[in-house]
Write a protein that holds these residues in place. Structure first.
Motif, mmCIF file in Angstrom:
data_model
loop_
_atom_site.group_PDB
_atom_site.id
_atom_site.type_symbol
_atom_site.label_atom_id
_atom_site.label_comp_id
_atom_site.label_asym_id
_atom_site.label_seq_id
_atom_site.Cartn_x
_atom_site.Cartn_y
_atom_site.Cartn_z
ATOM 1 N N TYR A 316 -1.396 1.646 3.265
ATOM 2 C CA TYR A 316 -2.579 2.524 3.232
ATOM 3 C C TYR A 316 -3.360 2.328 1.930
ATOM 4 N N ALA A 317 -2.620 2.257 0.817
ATOM 5 C CA ALA A 317 -3.293 2.175 -0.486
ATOM 6 C C ALA A 317 -3.858 0.783 -0.733
ATOM 7 N N GLU A 319 -4.759 -1.565 1.306
ATOM 8 C CA GLU A 319 -5.898 -1.887 2.170
ATOM 9 C C GLU A 319 -7.142 -1.115 1.729
ATOM 10 N N LYS A 320 -6.927 0.170 1.434
ATOM 11 C CA LYS A 320 -8.086 1.002 1.038
ATOM 12 C C LYS A 320 -8.684 0.486 -0.280
ATOM 13 N N TRP A 321 -7.817 0.157 -1.215
ATOM 14 C CA TRP A 321 -8.317 -0.210 -2.543
ATOM 15 C C TRP A 321 -8.879 -1.643 -2.596
ATOM 16 N N ARG A 323 -9.476 -3.759 0.145
ATOM 17 C CA ARG A 323 -10.193 -4.150 1.362
ATOM 18 C C ARG A 323 -9.633 -5.443 1.957
ATOM 19 N N HIS A 477 -0.765 9.761 8.755
ATOM 20 C CA HIS A 477 -1.285 8.930 7.667
ATOM 21 C C HIS A 477 -0.104 8.562 6.756
ATOM 22 N N LEU A 578 -3.185 9.895 -1.412
ATOM 23 C CA LEU A 578 -2.399 8.657 -1.321
ATOM 24 C C LEU A 578 -1.107 8.734 -2.130
#
Ligand code: F6R
Length: 616
Positions: A316-317, A319-321, A323, A477, A578
């Motif tokens: 999650y982290a 990918e979010k941070w 990209r 999540h 997160l």
């Protein structure tokens, strides 16, 4: 699985071996044995099914000779049940040599047939005895233990760490490894071999990790390493970062209790040196070379069990941070699905031990297919980081309890550091965003300490629930992998059927399991992160409550919305969404531990499990 110790020096070998085996107990085993060569040059063996205490009782009842050369083994049964006869060491050359082994010799049936045809006989059902008999024959042919050993290991297929000693050559222990761990401990007038540094850390903290397909010969004064062809190999020594006391219980009721209490320190140590003044940098990643991280277009995380759940949180982290698309795969499923791998695919393996065979094989597969491999590992000198392009070590200290706790939070921390480093390299986060994230991460150790305190409410709850037949865990999540981890902990420690679900999945089937009194832990996301997700999880709580579930909510302090619907609430400190998993997992670890203790079970060494899963 299987612990190995070898010793040559000036101390009583038996004492050194038993001390080493005691420290390796955590790896998991079901029989134990030792072989020592006495000053008269006679080899003595003792071995026993069961715990190490069964072996020490046997040695007390039937003492054997002692000397300054020996090998010791704890066995986790693969070929043949956990019996006295199948326990290691196994003998060759009519009882003059002893062999111990970790791993599986895949061609043992063919070798055994050959030896039977040559008139040899066997006592045990093990693959190891085949190696011992073969070594005996080669020794008689060559008169040289090292040369005979080299010939034998060259014929073995599969994964193995193997050690041997011969009574005609006291003061010599030979060892070899392929896909299985072996570390040298360098002493003064004495040397050691071990499956990991725990085997000898009370004697020396200077160590050398042996590479793939290498042979080591130790005498009191020398250490020689060659490849399987006999060519000498240069080795690098390292200092073990922790001392013997770090792997002792130190007054705690169990190693697990001690290791949970060490979680704030484990996270702080993993961050140390990687965040300075809000700037994040993981220097070990430089080993990948310039431009490699900037060019990555896909990340696959491979791991097993708890480590895989850490990977799911990390996804999650990262990918979010950054990209960059991230997938998570179980190591043992990864290579058999023939994944598409390119030079711009980064495979991140996560392994506390660094020896999990499934994960090691996934890393090898990835590299052979041209992908870049980074390992997240907690054990210095382990095989997986050595087989990777770069290694990011977690600094959680030795984890002795079979069930992983502090390594889990350290693994998530390392993945977060990696994600922030990647985001910085790729320019996908602003300076302000990076600073906000590093501030959150550096605040986690103190919040973990608060969470440990808040989790005191768990103990009476666990006692009350000791007779539960099944417990369910829900999360959404980043709370979803935490639900899975909570269920795994309960299964492995308390032998209670437990399942974790994504909360959104509930109405697609699992809600049928809910009946009056069914305990359900719910990891509630912060309303500050996503009001929508929070509302949905609170609705899920109402739905299961309406059907009779007993709800234990893990929610952030001040989350008033859950109070009317939960039977119990464990409040965790406020953290950015997160980062919540690092805190939310603590009550679940404690719950599993307390419930197992309430049932009178061995919290540190649950049945059938091994700490280090070194066979596939
Ligand atoms: C569960 C547990 C295991 C390990 C798994 C991977 O508490 O400890 O699920 O996480 O066997 O082990 P490592 O991390 O050593 O590769």
């Amino acid at each position: 699985m299987c612990g190995i110790v070898g010793y040559v020096g000036h101390e009583r070998a038996l004492e050194v071996l038993l001390g080493g085996l005691k420290r390796l107990e955590y790896r998991g085993y079901d029989s134990a044995g030792v072989a020592v060569i006495d000053p008269a040059g006679d080899l003595h063996v003792a071995k026993k099914a069961g715990r190490l205490s069964a072996l020490t009782d046997e040695l007390r009842a039937h003492p054997i000779g002692d000397g300054a050369t020996g090998i010791g083994h704890t066995r986790w049964a693969t070929h043949g049940g956990p019996t006295d006869v199948n326990a290691h060491p196994h003998l060759g050359d009519e009882g003059r040599l002893a062999v111990i082994h970790n791993g599986i010799i895949e061609n043992f049936a063919a070798l055994k047939e050959e030896l039977l045809a040559a008139g040899e006989t066997f006592e045990s059902e093990t693959d190891t005895e085949v190696a011992a008999i073969l070594l005996g024959r080669e020794y008689r042919a060559t008169g040289d233990l090292v040369e005979a050993f080299r010939r034998v290991v060259g014929r073995l297929e599969g994964a193995f760490t193997i050690l041997a000693t011969h009574q005609e050559q006291p003061g010599v222990v030979v060892g070899a490894r392929r896909n299985s761990p072996l570390v040298i401990g360098l002493g003064d007038g004495e040397n050691f071999l071990g499956s990991d540094v725990a085997a000898f850390v009370e004697h020396t903290r200077r160590a050398v990790a042996i590479g793939q397909d290498q042979i080591v010969t130790i005498t009191p004064e020398s250490v020689t390493v060659t490849d399987f062809a006999g060519e000498s190999v240069e080795v690098d020594a390292f200092d073990v970062a922790w001392d013997a006391s770090a792997s002792e219980k130190g007054g705690w009721s169990s190693f697990m209790a001690k290791e949970i209490s060490e979680e704030p320190e484990a996270v702080a140590n993993t961050i140390r040196g990687r965040i300075e003044d809000g700037h994040v940098s993981v220097p070990e990643l430089d080993a990948l070379g310039d431009g490699v991280l900037a060019g990555i277009d896909r990340i696959i995380i491979v791991a097993c069990g708890t480590a895989a759940y850490a990977g799911m949180v990390g996804r999650y982290a990262i990918e979010k941070w950054s990209r960059v698309p991230v997938e998570v795969d179980l190591s043992h499923e990864f290579r058999y699905r023939e994944p598409v791998l390119t030079p711009t695919t980064l495979v991140i393996s996560i392994s506390q031990s660094g020896e999990t065979m499934d994960t090691l094989m996934a890393v090898k597969y990835a590299r052979e297919a041209g992908a870049v491999a980074v390992s997240v590992c907690n054990t210095q000198g382990a095989t997986i980081p050595r087989e990777s392009d770069a290694a990011v070590y977690t600094h959680a200290g030795p984890e002795v309890a079979v069930a992983s706790t502090k390594a889990f939070v350290a693994q998530i921390t390392a993945l977060y550091l990696f994600g922030l480093h990647l985001a910085r390299v790729r320019g996908t986060m602003s300076e302000a965003q990076l600073t906000a994230a590093t501030d959150e991460l550096t605040a986690i150790p103190a919040k973990l300490a608060q969470t440990l305190k808040a989790s005191e409410v768990i103990e009476p709850l666990a006692k009350w629930m000791a007779d539960s037949r099944a417990v369910l865990f829900l999360g959404r999540h980043v709370g979803y992998p935490i639900a899975l981890e909570g269920a795994l902990k309960l299964k492995e420690l308390a032998y209670i059927h437990a399942e974790g679900f994504a909360a959104g999945e509930l109405k697609h089937g699992p809600i049928a399991l809910i009946e009056a009194g069914q305990p359900v832990f719910v990891v509630v996301p912060s309303p500050r992160g996503s009001a929508e997700m929070h509302k949905k999880v609170v609705s899920n709580i109402q739905e299961i409550r309406a059907r009779g579930a007993r709800v234990i909510a893990i929610a952030e302090q001040g989350d008033a919305a859950v109070l009317p619907f939960a039977d119990e609430v464990v409040a965790i400190p406020l953290a950015a969404p997160l980062f919540e998993p690092l805190l939310a997992v603590i009550p679940l670890q404690i719950f599993a531990m307390e419930l197992a203790a309430a049932k009178g079970l061995d919290v540190d060494q649950p049945r059938n499990l091994a700490k280090s899963v070194t066979v596939e």
